[in-house]
Design a protein around this motif. Structure first.
Motif: not given
Length: 243
Positions: A1-18, A223-225
């Motif tokens: 479950m922690d993995t899902a959070i870390y993957v979500g964070l990595s995507r959120q960082l790129t979305l913030q940059r986008a 929401q997923i995180m």
């Protein structure tokens, strides 16, 4: 479950940059010669100790892509407004060396030097600043960049191209710098249009749509995180009751 959070964070960082890039595009929709940018992403695959377990793909920001498609030309009638038709750039001399731009909104200094809107001297053929005579009539600039005043040729504006436009680095103020491995070359196939300004190639509707799409994607990942966090808490609480 922690993995899902870390993957979500990595995507959120790129979305913030986008989001930042798209907002900057929109802010420059009226900036002469501005080129629209997009975020380039890739995945970082993390293998697990168990070869039978699935790999985990994290999202990485690998840089900014830029479209050098031409923007629309606006006829201004100003003899010092110039636009490049083709893949060329105007060259200017700055305190940090030569730099390059598609923004041809020029002026003439009190000493007759042709300047860009940031006060940098515009290069003529050979790299020297172009000098005009303020006492003579406004310059006439040919399609090949030749500048004449009162029927006398006074110089030729430098227009250059690059074998790898993607290798240019953005320096701010609508300027680009080149590295030694990607030197400027004569842009013999590019033409100069006097009395015209090249607009930004940003499409406002596209960028507004991008901003909405990015915001919604960010919300879905949040929401997923949150759901993953709730599952982790439920698992911990259940384990505590058993113990």
């Amino acid at each position: 479950m922690d993995t899902a959070i870390y993957v979500g964070l990595s995507r959120q960082l790129t979305l913030q940059r986008a989001l930042e890039i798209s907002a900057n595009n929109l802010a420059n929709v009226d900036t002469a010669g501005f080129k629209v940018e997009t975020l380039v992403i890739n995945t970082d695959v993390l293998s697990t100790p168990d070869p039978s377990a699935p790999t985990v793909d994290y999202v990485l920001d690998v840089g900014v892509g830029r479209s050098f498609a031409p923007g629309p030309l606006t006829m201004t009638g100003n003899p010092l407004d110039l636009a490049v038709e083709g893949d060329g750039f105007f060259a200017v001399n700055t305190a940090n060396g030569p730099m390059y731009t598609r923004d041809g909104q020029f002026t003439v200094g009190v000493d007759g030097t042709l300047l860009d809107k940031n006060g940098h001297a515009v290069q003529g053929a050979g790299g020297a600043p172009l000098q005009l005579d303020n006492k003579k009539s406004p310059p006439s600039i040919g399609r090949d960049g030749t500048i004449t005043q009162d029927g006398v040729q006074v110089g030729k504006i430098s227009v250059v191209r690059f074998a790898n436009r993607g290798g240019l680095s953005k320096q701010g103020s609508n300027l680009y710098a080149a590295n030694p491995a990607n030197p400027p070359l004569p842009a013999n196939d590019s033409l100069v249009r006097q009395g015209a300004v090249e607009g930004s190639n940003v499409t406002a509707v596209t960028e507004i749509t991008n901003l909405i799409t990015i915001s919604r994607a960010y919300e879905r990942i949040t929401q997923i995180m949150n759901a993953a966090t709730d599952l982790s808490l439920q698992a911990v609480n259940s384990l505590a009751k058993i113990v």
